[in-house]
Design an enzyme around this catalytic site. Structure first.
Site, PDB file in Angstrom:
ATOM      1  N   HIS A   1      49.216  39.993  42.691  1.00 12.18           N
ATOM      2  CA  HIS A   1      49.731  41.139  41.930  1.00 12.18           C
ATOM      3  C   HIS A   1      50.091  42.341  42.799  1.00 12.18           C
ATOM      4  CE1 HIS A   1      45.887  43.547  41.583  1.00 12.18           C
ATOM      5  NE2 HIS A   1      45.306  42.369  41.645  1.00 12.18           N
TER       6      HIS A   1
ATOM      7  N   ASP B   1      43.370  45.505  47.090  1.00 10.46           N
ATOM      8  CA  ASP B   1      43.509  44.790  45.810  1.00 10.46           C
ATOM      9  C   ASP B   1      44.830  45.225  45.194  1.00 10.46           C
ATOM     10  OD1 ASP B   1      43.228  43.637  43.326  1.00 10.46           O
ATOM     11  OD2 ASP B   1      41.584  44.937  42.677  1.00 10.46           O
TER      12      ASP B   1
ATOM     13  N   GLU C   1      48.484  43.315  36.467  1.00 13.91           N
ATOM     14  CA  GLU C   1      47.292  42.460  36.510  1.00 13.91           C
ATOM     15  C   GLU C   1      46.053  43.249  36.113  1.00 13.91           C
ATOM     16  OE1 GLU C   1      43.643  40.607  38.265  1.00 13.91           O
ATOM     17  OE2 GLU C   1      44.484  42.588  38.602  1.00 13.91           O
ATOM     18  N   GLU C   2      45.980  44.464  36.628  1.00 12.58           N
ATOM     19  CA  GLU C   2      44.763  45.265  36.448  1.00 12.58           C
ATOM     20  C   GLU C   2      44.515  45.628  34.981  1.00 12.58           C
ATOM     21  OE1 GLU C   2      42.569  45.620  38.573  1.00 12.58           O
ATOM     22  OE2 GLU C   2      43.481  45.490  40.558  1.00 12.58           O
TER      23      GLU C   2
ATOM     24  N   ASP D   1      44.054  36.595  45.398  1.00 13.89           N
ATOM     25  CA  ASP D   1      43.543  37.911  45.024  1.00 13.89           C
ATOM     26  C   ASP D   1      42.353  38.246  45.917  1.00 13.89           C
ATOM     27  OD1 ASP D   1      43.047  40.324  43.556  1.00 13.89           O
ATOM     28  OD2 ASP D   1      43.729  39.356  41.716  1.00 13.89           O
TER      29      ASP D   1
ATOM     30  N   HIS E   1      38.124  48.436  44.028  1.00 10.16           N
ATOM     31  CA  HIS E   1      38.413  49.482  43.038  1.00 10.16           C
ATOM     32  C   HIS E   1      37.860  50.838  43.458  1.00 10.16           C
ATOM     33  CE1 HIS E   1      39.707  46.745  39.444  1.00 10.16           C
ATOM     34  NE2 HIS E   1      40.297  46.435  40.589  1.00 10.16           N
TER      35      HIS E   1
HETATM   36 CO    CO Z   1      41.660  44.713  40.852  1.00 12.47          CO
HETATM   37 ZN    ZN Z   2      43.238  42.118  42.095  1.00 13.01          ZN
END
Ligand code: CO
Ligand code: ZN
Length: 332
Positions: free
Chosen positions: A63, A164, A194-195, A217, A303
């Site tokens: 992503h 990410d 995606e998130e 990922d 994150h």
């Molecule tokens: Co993520």
């Molecule tokens: Zn991810």
């Protein structure tokens, strides 16, 4: 590869606003693939090759979007209240900086706390954009931003706000460069949103209609002080996902991935992730179902504005992805 990683992680692309990242990817893969399409959700879908007699139609998905903030309210003194785009902890926000898509910088701080030993809630945080009142605020309700932190290298480790999942985007691009031959019809999907719930991969998987799905990922690690209980560590190679909170990887895919790594002498780690999932879930559940799995790049502090990966893991991830796509797939 470092220049490519830097370019990708420093691009700004919160969920739903991946355009800048998409343009970086498009430039990098032009000439490496046979066809490039962008669908209605903004997924960049690149086809390479056609399905040979021993081949499959394989969707590989990573992503482009990253976590961020979105303005919910600007008060009369010009302080901005916000909600997050996906799971962000107040602990990693306070004192941090954001940059809005219109270029406006801001810093996150918190209200005075009644109970200083407790972490403030998101509602107690605000963004100071330097405005004196609402009328002069450079941002308004609905404006979107990302965390603002430069890419740094620390020894063999690389740190950025958006490992990410840009590190996977970089791995996919490098694999396209290194892939000399494939019996498969490959669809490299650089997915969106995606998130916020695998939304891009959901429509892309339906459109591609693959025989096999593979997400690339990041995954958490259990190698930090009093961290989560998890076997995965930085520096021990990419993971072969067995399970996360949204998917049980197809055991045949797990076996194929592990055997491919072993045959090629590439170190790998088996992954059981307790929180989070990937585009592979969306691929697995499309139409009447698709055998799916995921290769993850071990990442600390996911994150947060400082997500950390190991350069050797990244190189090994490229190698494993190339190996997986070079030979016929045996799912018996
Ligand atoms: Co993520
Ligand atoms: Zn991810």
């Amino acid at each position: 590869m470092k220049d490519l990683i830097r370019k990708l992680v420093e691009a700004v692309g919160p969920s739903g606003y991946e355009g800048a990242v998409r343009e970086v990817v498009r430039k990098e893969i032009a000439g490496l693939v046979d066809e490039i399409k962008v669908d209605a959700l903004g997924n960049l879908i690149a086809r390479k090759g056609v399905k040979g007699p021993d081949g499959m139609r394989i969707m590989v998905s990573g992503h482009m979007d990253e976590i961020g903030v979105i303005v919910t309210h600007v008060d009369e003194k010009g302080f901005v209240r916000f909600t997050t785009i996906c799971g962000v902890s107040p602990a990693t926000c306070i004192g941090g900086r954001v940059k809005f898509l219109n270029g406006t910088p801001g810093l996150i701080y918190m209200e005075r706390s009644e109970s200083p030993d407790k972490l403030p809630s998101m509602e107690q945080l605000y963004i100071d954009v330097g405005a004196a009142d609402r009328a002069s605020s450079p941002v308004k309700v609905g404006d979107v931003g990302v965390f603002d932190r430069p890419f740094v290298e620390i020894g063999s480790r690389m740190v950025s706000k958006a490992m990410d999942d840009r590190i996977a985007v970089a791995v996919m691009i490098e694999a396209l460069k290194d892939l000399k031959f494939s019996p498969h019809e490959l669809y490299f999907v650089f997915s969106t949103q995606e998130e916020v719930g695998l939304r891009g991969a959901t429509t892309a998987a339906y459109g591609v209609d693959p025989d096999l799905g593979l997400a690339v990922d990041v995954t958490r690690t259990g190698d930090t002080p009093k961290g989560v209980k998890m076997e995965v560590a930085l520096g021990k190679g990419p993971t072969v996902k067995v399970r996360d909170s949204g998917m049980l990887a197809d055991p045949r895919v797990v076996r194929w991935m592990a055997e491919t790594a072993e045959k090629a002498g590439i170190p790998y780690q088996l992954e059981v992730l307790e929180a989070g999932t990937t585009d592979a879930r969306a691929i697995q559940l499309t139409r009447s179902g698709v055998p799916s799995g995921c290769m993850s790049i071990p990442t600390r502090y996911i994150h947060s504005p400082s997500e950390m990966v190991d350069a050797n893991d990244v190189q090994l991830s490229v190698r494993l992805l190339v190996e997986l796509l070079t030979n016929p797939v045996n799912l018996s």
